[in-house]
Every structure is written in structure tokens, then in C-alpha cells.
Scaffold this active site. Sequence first.
Site, PDB file in Angstrom:
ATOM      1  N   ASP A  24      83.067  10.105 133.115  1.00 23.54           N
ATOM      2  CA  ASP A  24      84.474  10.722 133.567  1.00 23.54           C
ATOM      3  C   ASP A  24      85.788  10.418 132.683  1.00 23.54           C
ATOM      4  O   ASP A  24      86.607  10.353 133.283  1.00 23.54           O
ATOM      5  CB  ASP A  24      84.783  10.794 134.952  1.00 23.54           C
ATOM      6  CG  ASP A  24      83.540  11.429 135.818  1.00 23.54           C
ATOM      7  OD1 ASP A  24      82.561  11.916 135.472  1.00 23.54           O
ATOM      8  OD2 ASP A  24      83.403  11.113 137.027  1.00 23.54           O
ATOM      9  N   GLU A  72      83.435  14.979 135.995  1.00 27.62           N
ATOM     10  CA  GLU A  72      83.593  15.171 137.217  1.00 27.62           C
ATOM     11  C   GLU A  72      84.467  16.758 137.274  1.00 27.62           C
ATOM     12  O   GLU A  72      85.631  16.425 136.920  1.00 27.62           O
ATOM     13  CB  GLU A  72      84.036  14.434 138.034  1.00 27.62           C
ATOM     14  CG  GLU A  72      84.545  14.874 139.774  1.00 27.62           C
ATOM     15  CD  GLU A  72      85.043  13.769 140.633  1.00 27.62           C
ATOM     16  OE1 GLU A  72      85.127  12.625 140.148  1.00 27.62           O
ATOM     17  OE2 GLU A  72      85.220  14.138 141.579  1.00 27.62           O
ATOM     18  N   LYS A 129      79.317  17.017 136.847  1.00 25.11           N
ATOM     19  CA  LYS A 129      78.763  16.987 138.015  1.00 25.11           C
ATOM     20  C   LYS A 129      79.951  17.436 139.111  1.00 25.11           C
ATOM     21  O   LYS A 129      81.085  16.899 138.712  1.00 25.11           O
ATOM     22  CB  LYS A 129      78.318  15.449 138.243  1.00 25.11           C
ATOM     23  CG  LYS A 129      79.683  14.311 137.881  1.00 25.11           C
ATOM     24  CD  LYS A 129      79.242  13.024 137.830  1.00 25.11           C
ATOM     25  CE  LYS A 129      80.142  11.956 137.439  1.00 25.11           C
ATOM     26  NZ  LYS A 129      81.517  12.043 138.495  1.00 25.11           N
ATOM     27  N   LYS A 132      80.654  12.498 143.037  1.00 25.29           N
ATOM     28  CA  LYS A 132      81.139  11.420 142.510  1.00 25.29           C
ATOM     29  C   LYS A 132      79.902  10.767 141.692  1.00 25.29           C
ATOM     30  O   LYS A 132      80.232  10.227 140.784  1.00 25.29           O
ATOM     31  CB  LYS A 132      81.656  10.177 143.659  1.00 25.29           C
ATOM     32  CG  LYS A 132      82.692  10.848 144.183  1.00 25.29           C
ATOM     33  CD  LYS A 132      84.021  11.079 143.436  1.00 25.29           C
ATOM     34  CE  LYS A 132      85.277  11.569 144.241  1.00 25.29           C
ATOM     35  NZ  LYS A 132      86.215  12.171 143.460  1.00 25.29           N
ATOM     36  N   VAL A 157      84.972   5.488 134.140  1.00 29.90           N
ATOM     37  CA  VAL A 157      85.994   5.601 135.354  1.00 29.90           C
ATOM     38  C   VAL A 157      85.658   6.073 136.373  1.00 29.90           C
ATOM     39  O   VAL A 157      84.994   7.303 136.348  1.00 29.90           O
ATOM     40  CB  VAL A 157      87.603   5.743 134.755  1.00 29.90           C
ATOM     41  CG1 VAL A 157      87.900   4.996 133.652  1.00 29.90           C
ATOM     42  CG2 VAL A 157      87.559   7.300 134.424  1.00 29.90           C
ATOM     43  N   THR A 158      86.043   5.918 137.616  1.00 34.99           N
ATOM     44  CA  THR A 158      86.784   4.745 137.994  1.00 34.99           C
ATOM     45  C   THR A 158      85.469   3.676 138.405  1.00 34.99           C
ATOM     46  O   THR A 158      84.599   4.184 139.068  1.00 34.99           O
ATOM     47  CB  THR A 158      87.610   4.667 139.016  1.00 34.99           C
ATOM     48  OG1 THR A 158      87.308   5.143 140.188  1.00 34.99           O
ATOM     49  CG2 THR A 158      88.892   5.512 138.500  1.00 34.99           C
ATOM     50  N   CYS A 162      83.395   6.646 140.702  1.00 32.28           N
ATOM     51  CA  CYS A 162      82.256   7.263 140.358  1.00 32.28           C
ATOM     52  C   CYS A 162      81.315   6.567 139.437  1.00 32.28           C
ATOM     53  O   CYS A 162      79.948   6.731 139.346  1.00 32.28           O
ATOM     54  CB  CYS A 162      82.702   8.468 139.188  1.00 32.28           C
ATOM     55  SG  CYS A 162      83.681   9.931 140.154  1.00 32.28           S
ATOM     56  N   GLN A 202      73.438 -11.009 144.921  1.00 34.55           N
ATOM     57  CA  GLN A 202      71.993 -11.034 145.897  1.00 34.55           C
ATOM     58  C   GLN A 202      71.044 -10.808 144.717  1.00 34.55           C
ATOM     59  O   GLN A 202      70.011  -9.993 144.865  1.00 34.55           O
ATOM     60  CB  GLN A 202      72.068 -10.078 147.026  1.00 34.55           C
ATOM     61  CG  GLN A 202      73.025  -9.967 147.796  1.00 34.55           C
ATOM     62  CD  GLN A 202      72.786  -9.057 149.010  1.00 34.55           C
ATOM     63  OE1 GLN A 202      72.064  -9.201 149.668  1.00 34.55           O
ATOM     64  NE2 GLN A 202      73.950  -8.141 149.140  1.00 34.55           N
TER      65      GLN A 202
HETATM   66  N1  TIU Z   1      85.576   9.731 138.231  1.00 36.14           N
HETATM   67  C1  TIU Z   1      85.984   9.121 139.360  1.00 36.14           C
HETATM   68  O1  TIU Z   1      85.924   7.819 139.587  1.00 36.14           O
HETATM   69  N2  TIU Z   1      86.602  10.025 140.390  1.00 36.14           N
HETATM   70  C2  TIU Z   1      87.358   9.763 141.035  1.00 36.14           C
HETATM   71  O2  TIU Z   1      87.930  10.526 142.124  1.00 36.14           O
HETATM   72  N3  TIU Z   1      88.086   8.397 141.012  1.00 36.14           N
HETATM   73  C3  TIU Z   1      89.012   7.939 141.656  1.00 36.14           C
HETATM   74  O3  TIU Z   1      89.369   6.657 141.649  1.00 36.14           O
HETATM   75  N4  TIU Z   1      89.900   8.870 142.527  1.00 36.14           N
END
Ligand code: TIU
Length: 222
Positions: A24, A72, A129, A132, A157-158, A162, A202
Site C-alpha cells: 500500500d 488498498e 485489496k 487491510k 505501510v502502515t 495493513c 514468543q
Molecule cells: N494500508 C493501511 O495500512 N491502511 C490503513 O488504513 N492504515 C492506517 O494506518 N490507517
Amino acid sequence: MITVEADPFDYALPPGRAALVVIDMQRDFVEPGGFGASLGNDVTRLHTAIAPIAALLAAWRARGWPVLHTRECHRPDLSDLPLSKRDRGHPALRIGDPGPMGRLLVAGEPGADIVPALAPAAGEWVIDKPGKGMFWGTGLHEKLQAAGITHLVFTGVTTEVCVQTSMREANDRGYECLIVEDATESYFPEFKAAALAMITAQGAIVGWKAGSATLLRALNAA
Ligand code: TIU
């Protein structure tokens, strides 16, 4: 196998069977006026991940190894957007609303594009996609299996949204997963740190982590 020094212990990377996954890296998350900004986030925090991802892309491309980009985004008719996702919270703009980079988080709009510095090359996989996680609603597991991919190296990210969701989905499907610490970023530094700690705790309950310099050193030495 290439041995990568990693946390919590060495990661064995099989040449050609480990896909580089770039999650993303879209203008909607990284640039002002997009989806990430609509949620109230400081999007400039994410820019530090771009250079390490570019270096990893160059290394994978030089070796002809598989690269997978995700985006996304939703269909223009929003038929793959659950109302729970559209109506959550009090954002400045909602998914599908027009913004400075086109309709927010909609396929084909400028905001849904991957940032130019990390643009997919011909032949690389680009997976759209609706969720997430990268497996939900994408048929990705079957495609990876057909290509003989067993290991996934995560960037993008993030970290705790995701990337972590995709890595957990992958771990449950039997993939050996490594996250590259400086090639992923979050709007919240404390969430990034917590996600990396959860992943590796773990005995690598979700997977491994390493820095991009360490990973590149291992690839170049092989
Ligand atoms: N790609 C992804 O992480 N989608 C999000 O909405 N991330 C946020 O941190 N909001």
C-alpha cells in the site's frame, strides 16, 4: 538458503522463492489530501520508508526474484466496500468521496496509485485489496502457491494496520515471513514499535524482523 541475521534468530531465505511484498505505498496514504490525511494523520511520517523499499526493489529486480505490490482500494461502484468501513468514525472525507487526488481509495483514481519512486515494473504483481489484509478477497494464496513462493519479505505501510494484518494472514497460511524494520512505517511510532515486538516475540510467533542494510548485506554476500 541465504542466512539473514534477524530477530529473534536467523532467517533462512530461499533464493527465488521469497517474494518482496510492498504494502500500500499509495499516494492516498503518503501524500496530503488522501485517505491517510482524511483520518487526521501526519502523512510525512511515512516518507522515510521510501528509500529502503527502493533499495530492496532494486535488489530483487537485479536477481529476477518475485515482487508483489498491494493497493488498498475499492471498485468505483463501491460494491466491495462494507458499510462498516465506509461509515466508521468521523473522517474529513469518506472512502469514495471526491478529494484533491480523485475519489478517496477508489481504484483508478490518482490517489490509489503507488508513489512514483516505487512504481511497479513490468511483470510485477499488483494486487488490489478491499481489506487491510492482502489475502481477504484477492485469491492471492492460490497465486503464490502456483508460483512456488514459500517466503514473504514485508515492507510498506502502515506497520500495525495493513502490514501486520497481511503478515498475520500469511503466517497462518504457512508462509515464513520477515518484516524489514526501516522499510515499514506507521503514523504512530509507538504502534510501529509494539507491532514489531508482537511479531517477533514468543520465538517469532508471527515472523522475523531485520533492517534493510542487514538484509542487503546478506543478499550481496550470497
Ligand atoms: N494500508 C493501511 O495500512 N491502511 C490503513 O488504513 N492504515 C492506517 O494506518 N490507517
